[in-house]
Design a protein around this motif. Structure first.
Motif, PDB file in Angstrom:
ATOM      1  N   LEU A  13       0.846  -1.198   0.000  1.00 33.27           N
ATOM      2  CA  LEU A  13       0.000   0.000   0.000  1.00 33.27           C
ATOM      3  C   LEU A  13       0.883   1.250   0.000  1.00 33.27           C
ATOM      4  CD1 LEU A  13      -3.038   0.616   0.115  1.00 33.27           C
ATOM      5  CD2 LEU A  13      -2.825   0.753   2.594  1.00 33.27           C
ATOM      6  N   ALA A  14       0.647   2.165  -0.964  1.00 31.60           N
ATOM      7  CA  ALA A  14       1.446   3.386  -1.079  1.00 31.60           C
ATOM      8  C   ALA A  14       0.639   4.422  -1.846  1.00 31.60           C
ATOM      9  CB  ALA A  14       2.759   3.098  -1.801  1.00 31.60           C
ATOM     10  N   PRO A  15       0.932   5.726  -1.657  1.00 26.79           N
ATOM     11  CA  PRO A  15       0.232   6.769  -2.413  1.00 26.79           C
ATOM     12  C   PRO A  15       0.447   6.586  -3.917  1.00 26.79           C
ATOM     13  CG  PRO A  15       1.451   7.721  -0.572  1.00 26.79           C
ATOM     14  CD  PRO A  15       1.893   6.295  -0.695  1.00 26.79           C
ATOM     15  N   GLY A  16      -0.580   6.950  -4.688  1.00 28.60           N
ATOM     16  CA  GLY A  16      -0.489   6.824  -6.136  1.00 28.60           C
ATOM     17  C   GLY A  16      -1.484   5.820  -6.678  1.00 28.60           C
ATOM     18  N   LEU A  17      -1.198   5.320  -7.865  1.00 31.17           N
ATOM     19  CA  LEU A  17      -2.072   4.358  -8.518  1.00 31.17           C
ATOM     20  C   LEU A  17      -1.577   2.952  -8.226  1.00 31.17           C
ATOM     21  CD1 LEU A  17      -4.580   4.613 -10.352  1.00 31.17           C
ATOM     22  CD2 LEU A  17      -3.059   4.277 -12.307  1.00 31.17           C
ATOM     23  N   VAL A  18      -2.404   2.175  -7.538  1.00 27.54           N
ATOM     24  CA  VAL A  18      -2.032   0.819  -7.138  1.00 27.54           C
ATOM     25  C   VAL A  18      -2.829  -0.189  -7.962  1.00 27.54           C
ATOM     26  CG1 VAL A  18      -1.961  -0.833  -5.243  1.00 27.54           C
ATOM     27  CG2 VAL A  18      -1.517   1.584  -4.795  1.00 27.54           C
ATOM     28  N   PRO A  19      -2.165  -1.031  -8.771  1.00 30.30           N
ATOM     29  CA  PRO A  19      -2.897  -2.036  -9.558  1.00 30.30           C
ATOM     30  C   PRO A  19      -3.614  -3.033  -8.655  1.00 30.30           C
ATOM     31  CG  PRO A  19      -0.616  -1.798 -10.315  1.00 30.30           C
ATOM     32  CD  PRO A  19      -0.713  -1.087  -8.996  1.00 30.30           C
ATOM     33  N   LEU A  20      -4.790  -3.462  -9.103  1.00 31.43           N
ATOM     34  CA  LEU A  20      -5.529  -4.491  -8.373  1.00 31.43           C
ATOM     35  C   LEU A  20      -5.313  -5.833  -9.054  1.00 31.43           C
ATOM     36  CD1 LEU A  20      -8.968  -2.700  -7.799  1.00 31.43           C
ATOM     37  CD2 LEU A  20      -6.966  -2.714  -6.299  1.00 31.43           C
ATOM     38  N   SER A  21      -5.104  -6.862  -8.263  1.00 29.71           N
ATOM     39  CA  SER A  21      -5.024  -8.203  -8.837  1.00 29.71           C
ATOM     40  C   SER A  21      -6.388  -8.573  -9.401  1.00 29.71           C
ATOM     41  CB  SER A  21      -4.612  -9.206  -7.763  1.00 29.71           C
ATOM     42  OG  SER A  21      -5.657  -9.370  -6.809  1.00 29.71           O
ATOM     43  N   PRO A  22      -6.444  -9.507 -10.345  1.00 34.12           N
ATOM     44  CA  PRO A  22      -7.752  -9.922 -10.888  1.00 34.12           C
ATOM     45  C   PRO A  22      -8.722 -10.382  -9.799  1.00 34.12           C
ATOM     46  CG  PRO A  22      -5.978 -10.783 -12.249  1.00 34.12           C
ATOM     47  CD  PRO A  22      -5.323 -10.171 -11.045  1.00 34.12           C
ATOM     48  N   GLU A  23      -8.181 -11.049  -8.754  1.00 31.37           N
ATOM     49  CA  GLU A  23      -9.045 -11.532  -7.675  1.00 31.37           C
ATOM     50  C   GLU A  23      -9.652 -10.373  -6.893  1.00 31.37           C
ATOM     51  OE1 GLU A  23      -6.252 -14.533  -8.964  1.00 31.37           O
ATOM     52  OE2 GLU A  23      -5.913 -12.513  -8.175  1.00 31.37           O
ATOM     53  N   VAL A  24      -8.836  -9.364  -6.572  1.00 35.72           N
ATOM     54  CA  VAL A  24      -9.336  -8.215  -5.820  1.00 35.72           C
ATOM     55  C   VAL A  24     -10.312  -7.410  -6.669  1.00 35.72           C
ATOM     56  CG1 VAL A  24      -8.707  -6.027  -4.731  1.00 35.72           C
ATOM     57  CG2 VAL A  24      -7.335  -8.073  -4.310  1.00 35.72           C
ATOM     58  N   GLY A  61     -13.532  -2.424 -16.933  1.00 38.27           N
ATOM     59  CA  GLY A  61     -13.884  -2.493 -15.522  1.00 38.27           C
ATOM     60  C   GLY A  61     -12.751  -2.047 -14.624  1.00 38.27           C
ATOM     61  N   PRO A  62     -12.991  -2.030 -13.313  1.00 39.18           N
ATOM     62  CA  PRO A  62     -11.978  -1.572 -12.347  1.00 39.18           C
ATOM     63  C   PRO A  62     -10.696  -2.406 -12.437  1.00 39.18           C
ATOM     64  CG  PRO A  62     -14.118  -1.779 -11.306  1.00 39.18           C
ATOM     65  CD  PRO A  62     -14.238  -2.415 -12.656  1.00 39.18           C
ATOM     66  N   SER A  63      -9.549  -1.708 -12.416  1.00 39.71           N
ATOM     67  CA  SER A  63      -8.284  -2.419 -12.480  1.00 39.71           C
ATOM     68  C   SER A  63      -7.233  -1.844 -11.543  1.00 39.71           C
ATOM     69  CB  SER A  63      -7.729  -2.377 -13.912  1.00 39.71           C
ATOM     70  OG  SER A  63      -7.531  -1.025 -14.322  1.00 39.71           O
ATOM     71  N   ALA A  64      -7.553  -0.718 -10.871  1.00 39.59           N
ATOM     72  CA  ALA A  64      -6.574  -0.091  -9.991  1.00 39.59           C
ATOM     73  C   ALA A  64      -7.293   0.748  -8.942  1.00 39.59           C
ATOM     74  CB  ALA A  64      -5.612   0.776 -10.796  1.00 39.59           C
ATOM     75  N   ALA A  65      -6.515   1.195  -7.954  1.00 38.92           N
ATOM     76  CA  ALA A  65      -7.040   2.067  -6.909  1.00 38.92           C
ATOM     77  C   ALA A  65      -6.130   3.293  -6.812  1.00 38.92           C
ATOM     78  CB  ALA A  65      -7.092   1.343  -5.573  1.00 38.92           C
ATOM     79  N   ARG A  66      -6.745   4.451  -6.715  1.00 41.01           N
ATOM     80  CA  ARG A  66      -5.969   5.677  -6.536  1.00 41.01           C
ATOM     81  C   ARG A  66      -5.967   6.027  -5.047  1.00 41.01           C
ATOM     82  NH1 ARG A  66      -4.002   8.916  -9.977  1.00 41.01           N
ATOM     83  NH2 ARG A  66      -5.365   8.188 -11.663  1.00 41.01           N
ATOM     84  N   ILE A  67      -4.762   6.171  -4.495  1.00 40.03           N
ATOM     85  CA  ILE A  67      -4.595   6.390  -3.063  1.00 40.03           C
ATOM     86  C   ILE A  67      -3.838   7.685  -2.831  1.00 40.03           C
ATOM     87  CG2 ILE A  67      -3.482   5.485  -0.977  1.00 40.03           C
ATOM     88  CD1 ILE A  67      -3.991   2.675  -2.133  1.00 40.03           C
ATOM     89  N   ASP A  68      -4.341   8.513  -1.926  1.00 37.76           N
ATOM     90  CA  ASP A  68      -3.682   9.781  -1.615  1.00 37.76           C
ATOM     91  C   ASP A  68      -2.830   9.669  -0.356  1.00 37.76           C
ATOM     92  OD1 ASP A  68      -4.773  11.113  -3.818  1.00 37.76           O
ATOM     93  OD2 ASP A  68      -6.629  11.536  -2.737  1.00 37.76           O
ATOM     94  N   VAL A  69      -3.463   9.432   0.788  1.00 40.42           N
ATOM     95  CA  VAL A  69      -2.767   9.444   2.072  1.00 40.42           C
ATOM     96  C   VAL A  69      -2.805   8.057   2.713  1.00 40.42           C
ATOM     97  CG1 VAL A  69      -2.679  10.451   4.378  1.00 40.42           C
ATOM     98  CG2 VAL A  69      -3.355  11.869   2.433  1.00 40.42           C
ATOM     99  N   VAL A  70      -1.629   7.558   3.050  1.00 41.07           N
ATOM    100  CA  VAL A  70      -1.509   6.279   3.759  1.00 41.07           C
ATOM    101  C   VAL A  70      -1.158   6.568   5.209  1.00 41.07           C
ATOM    102  CG1 VAL A  70      -0.249   4.096   3.918  1.00 41.07           C
ATOM    103  CG2 VAL A  70      -0.763   5.088   1.668  1.00 41.07           C
ATOM    104  N   ARG A  71      -1.831   5.910   6.116  1.00 39.54           N
ATOM    105  CA  ARG A  71      -1.575   6.149   7.542  1.00 39.54           C
ATOM    106  C   ARG A  71      -1.561   4.827   8.314  1.00 39.54           C
ATOM    107  NH1 ARG A  71      -6.461  10.009   8.078  1.00 39.54           N
ATOM    108  NH2 ARG A  71      -5.951  10.189   5.882  1.00 39.54           N
ATOM    109  N   ALA A  72      -1.103   4.912   9.558  1.00 43.08           N
ATOM    110  CA  ALA A  72      -1.097   3.719  10.405  1.00 43.08           C
ATOM    111  C   ALA A  72      -2.530   3.246  10.635  1.00 43.08           C
ATOM    112  CB  ALA A  72      -0.426   4.030  11.738  1.00 43.08           C
ATOM    113  N   ALA A  73      -2.725   1.949  10.633  1.00 40.71           N
ATOM    114  CA  ALA A  73      -4.057   1.388  10.868  1.00 40.71           C
ATOM    115  C   ALA A  73      -4.579   1.821  12.225  1.00 40.71           C
ATOM    116  CB  ALA A  73      -4.021  -0.131  10.767  1.00 40.71           C
ATOM    117  N   SER A  74      -5.865   2.142  12.282  1.00 36.96           N
ATOM    118  CA  SER A  74      -6.455   2.673  13.511  1.00 36.96           C
ATOM    119  C   SER A  74      -6.765   1.600  14.543  1.00 36.96           C
ATOM    120  CB  SER A  74      -7.730   3.456  13.186  1.00 36.96           C
ATOM    121  OG  SER A  74      -8.647   2.645  12.465  1.00 36.96           O
ATOM    122  N   LEU A  75      -6.995   0.364  14.110  1.00 39.71           N
ATOM    123  CA  LEU A  75      -7.352  -0.709  15.039  1.00 39.71           C
ATOM    124  C   LEU A  75      -6.356  -1.859  14.932  1.00 39.71           C
ATOM    125  CD1 LEU A  75     -11.251  -0.889  14.700  1.00 39.71           C
ATOM    126  CD2 LEU A  75      -9.922   0.067  16.587  1.00 39.71           C
TER     127      LEU A  75
END
Length: 254
Positions: A13-24, A61-75
């Motif tokens: 997981l990182a800022p930017g465009l992250v490719p999604l696997s076919p399963e996801v 169809g969907p093939s990637a996710a655009r992510i801006d801010v990555v942070r520590a998991a809250s839980l």
């Protein structure tokens, strides 16, 4: 983070465009009917990170996710807890790993003891990891426990590293509740805990002696003898409840 978003595990997981696997991609678009432009909560169970993600893609169809801010998991769990579970028959360990994940274990070690009937073959580690990640997704946890084994019990005992350790024994004089009450009220605070659960036939006397030599305290869990796959939920549930109670009291004093 907005509540109610679909939670999806993504590695690296990182800022930017992250490719999604076919399963996801299939999971978010076909199973949950998310469309391009909709948001979901991505979490990296390996590094305990999370981020809101925008679903994007091509005409197919969907093939990637655009992510801006990555942070520590809250839980995430507040205390390091190792569950050493002797391997049971069939898919019992799948259920144990699922429960352990939901109840805050940070490490699960599958152990092979003298009375273990089952001897897992093949890549069970990959399957167990998938069970843990899916359980983390469902319960809202931002990480997943480390899964190890199957390993010989003697090897597991030698690898302990300073945890306060207990072995569940229905014949023990001391109760788990008494032991937890003393340990959680200790000034040691966040010390890690290790819980050892035997197989269907229990641990042999030689193995019990080896546990004692390794620093394990024998404790009982109530008056009844539980099935091996039930002990995890009962013991970790008690630990989670008492630990939360101790933390609330400490917060009130502080």
């Amino acid at each position: 983070m907005r509540q109610g978003l679909l939670r999806v595990p993504l590695t690296s997981l990182a800022p930017g465009l992250v490719p999604l696997s076919p399963e996801v991609a299939r999971y978010v678009s076909r199973v949950h009917r998310l469309r391009e432009g909709e948001r979901f909560l991505a979490f990296d169970p390996e590094r305990a990170l999370e981020a809101e993600a925008l679903l994007v893609g091509s005409g197919k169809g969907p093939s990637a996710a655009r992510i801006d801010v990555v942070r520590a998991a809250s839980l995430v769990p507040r205390r390091a807890v190792t569950l050493i579970q002797c391997v049971g028959k069939g898919d019992k360990l799948d259920a144990v790993i699922r429960d352990a994940t939901e109840l805050g274990a940070t490490r699960v070690v599958a152990a092979l003891s003298a009375r273990c009937v089952a001897r897992p073959q093949g890549d069970r580690g990959g399957r167990w990891r998938r069970v843990a990640v899916e359980a983390a997704r469902q319960c809202g946890r931002g990480d997943a426990p480390r899964i190890e084994g199957p390993l010989p019990l003697t090897e597991v005992l030698e690898a302990l590293d300073g945890e306060a350790a207990v072995c569940l024994d229905p014949r023990a004089e001391r109760s788990l509740g008494t032991w937890l009450g003393g340990m959680l009220g200790d000034a040691g605070g966040r010390r890690g805990i290790a819980l050892l659960v035997g197989p269907e036939g229990g641990l042999s006397e030689e193995e019990m002696d080896a546990c004692s030599s390794a620093g394990f305290v024998r404790v009982r869990l109530g008056r009844f003898t539980l099935r091996t796959e039930t002990v995890c939920a009962a013991a970790l549930g008690a630990l989670l409840a008492l630990d939360d109670d101790a933390q609330e009291r400490a917060d009130a004093v502080g």
